[in-house]
Write a protein that holds these residues in place. Structure first.
Motif, mmCIF file in Angstrom:
data_model
loop_
_atom_site.group_PDB
_atom_site.id
_atom_site.type_symbol
_atom_site.label_atom_id
_atom_site.label_comp_id
_atom_site.label_asym_id
_atom_site.label_seq_id
_atom_site.Cartn_x
_atom_site.Cartn_y
_atom_site.Cartn_z
ATOM 1 N N LYS A 2 0.838 -1.193 0.000
ATOM 2 C CA LYS A 2 0.000 0.000 0.000
ATOM 3 C C LYS A 2 0.879 1.251 0.000
ATOM 4 O O LYS A 2 2.016 1.234 0.459
ATOM 5 C CB LYS A 2 -0.905 0.023 1.232
ATOM 6 C CG LYS A 2 -2.065 -0.941 1.171
ATOM 7 C CD LYS A 2 -2.975 -0.761 2.388
ATOM 8 C CE LYS A 2 -4.175 -1.691 2.283
ATOM 9 N NZ LYS A 2 -5.088 -1.521 3.462
ATOM 10 N N ASN A 3 0.295 2.358 -0.507
ATOM 11 C CA ASN A 3 0.956 3.673 -0.532
ATOM 12 C C ASN A 3 2.135 3.733 -1.492
ATOM 13 O O ASN A 3 2.987 4.609 -1.371
ATOM 14 C CB ASN A 3 1.401 4.107 0.864
ATOM 15 C CG ASN A 3 0.258 4.155 1.850
ATOM 16 O OD1 ASN A 3 -0.830 4.612 1.506
ATOM 17 N ND2 ASN A 3 0.487 3.665 3.058
ATOM 18 N N LYS A 4 2.186 2.789 -2.428
ATOM 19 C CA LYS A 4 3.208 2.856 -3.456
ATOM 20 C C LYS A 4 3.000 4.109 -4.299
ATOM 21 O O LYS A 4 1.869 4.450 -4.664
ATOM 22 C CB LYS A 4 3.116 1.618 -4.358
ATOM 23 C CG LYS A 4 4.030 1.629 -5.565
ATOM 24 C CD LYS A 4 5.478 1.445 -5.188
ATOM 25 C CE LYS A 4 6.350 1.397 -6.423
ATOM 26 N NZ LYS A 4 7.782 1.322 -6.089
ATOM 27 N N LYS A 5 4.064 4.836 -4.585
ATOM 28 C CA LYS A 5 3.958 6.075 -5.352
ATOM 29 C C LYS A 5 3.721 5.754 -6.821
ATOM 30 O O LYS A 5 4.628 5.321 -7.531
ATOM 31 C CB LYS A 5 5.227 6.917 -5.174
ATOM 32 C CG LYS A 5 5.386 7.449 -3.751
ATOM 33 C CD LYS A 5 6.637 8.282 -3.589
ATOM 34 C CE LYS A 5 6.721 8.845 -2.175
ATOM 35 N NZ LYS A 5 7.949 9.636 -1.972
ATOM 36 N N MET A 6 2.476 5.996 -7.242
ATOM 37 C CA MET A 6 2.087 5.661 -8.599
ATOM 38 C C MET A 6 1.336 6.837 -9.221
ATOM 39 O O MET A 6 1.182 7.883 -8.609
ATOM 40 C CB MET A 6 1.228 4.389 -8.611
ATOM 41 C CG MET A 6 1.920 3.182 -7.991
ATOM 42 S SD MET A 6 0.877 1.731 -7.818
ATOM 43 C CE MET A 6 0.792 1.211 -9.528
ATOM 44 N N ALA A 7 0.868 6.641 -10.450
ATOM 45 C CA ALA A 7 0.129 7.699 -11.136
ATOM 46 C C ALA A 7 -1.233 7.907 -10.478
ATOM 47 O O ALA A 7 -1.778 7.008 -9.842
ATOM 48 C CB ALA A 7 -0.046 7.333 -12.604
ATOM 49 N N GLY A 8 -1.777 9.121 -10.614
ATOM 50 C CA GLY A 8 -3.092 9.405 -10.045
ATOM 51 C C GLY A 8 -3.366 10.896 -10.024
ATOM 52 O O GLY A 8 -2.654 11.698 -10.653
ATOM 53 N N GLN A 9 -4.408 11.271 -9.295
ATOM 54 C CA GLN A 9 -4.784 12.678 -9.175
ATOM 55 C C GLN A 9 -3.660 13.471 -8.511
ATOM 56 O O GLN A 9 -3.157 13.087 -7.467
ATOM 57 C CB GLN A 9 -6.068 12.799 -8.347
ATOM 58 C CG GLN A 9 -6.375 14.210 -7.842
ATOM 59 C CD GLN A 9 -6.693 15.185 -8.957
ATOM 60 O OE1 GLN A 9 -7.261 14.794 -9.964
ATOM 61 N NE2 GLN A 9 -6.328 16.435 -8.784
#
Length: 210
Positions: free
Chosen positions: A158-165
């Motif tokens: 969880k909380n992996k830095k990925m694409a998003g808002q």
């Protein structure tokens, strides 16, 4: 509890010179006047606070609950409402007006606003991750993050830095200095940058860590 607070609108950045000729980058904010539309007390609500209103709004855009709220306060309808827990809230009454002259040059303030919204954004721009190599057979995709996890456990944490808002979130900048206050035009110049785009609503309060 804070000593003073006000609602304003970010007009943009400029620069001014001090008495020594040093250039100071400032953000100009149109702050107030903000009428008090509601008062909360320890007896009725468990704490002291006042609700301030700001911004012009057309009458037909005000719904019935809001119209009743402003009518009860005896105040013309406004676009924005914000509650401030002020130390002198008990001494203030509904209908009182908080103006920009509550602040003075040299004051330290905290400014809260919403950052510019950037929509759905890739991990490189959103988190400033390192890009994949552009040569030696690495590709054809370059602007994406590298390995997502490990073999054991075979899952992504969880909380992996990925694409998003990205953007459009509330941010507070602490300990900014008030450089100049123009009481006639309801303007306040704050040293440095503050969150949001031009025309964005911001909340100014005296600094909690000064």
């Amino acid at each position: 509890m804070m000593k003073k607070g006000i609602i304003g609108k970010k007009l943009g950045m400029t620069q001014i010179f001090d008495e020594n000729g040093v250039v100071i980058p400032v953000t100009v904010i149109e702050a107030g006047p903000c009428p008090v539309t509601q008062k909360k007390t320890v007896e009725t609500d468990g704490y002291d606070a006042v609700q301030l209103a700001y911004g012009e709004i057309r009458e037909k855009l005000v719904n019935k609950p809001q119209a009743g709220h402003f009518k009860k306060a005896g105040v013309q309808a406004k676009r924005h409402l914000k509650e401030f827990r002020l130390e002198n809230a008990a001494d203030m009454n509904v209908g009182d007006v908080v103006a920009v002259d509550t602040f003075a040059a040299g004051d330290k303030v905290d400014v809260t606003g919403n950052t510019k919204g950037r929509g759905y954004t890739g991990a490189i721009k959103r988190w400033n991750l390192h890009m994949l190599g552009k040569t030696h057979g690495i590709g054809p995709i370059h602007r994406q993050s590298g390995s997502m996890g490990v073999i054991d456990p075979a899952r992504i944490f969880k909380n992996k830095k990925m694409a998003g808002q990205y953007g459009n979130e509330q941010v507070t900048v602490l300990n900014l200095e008030v450089v100049k206050v123009d009481t006639e035009k309801n303007l306040i110049a704050v040293k440095g940058a503050i969150p949001g785009a031009k025309g964005g609503i911001v909340f100014i309060r005296d600094s909690v860590k000064a």
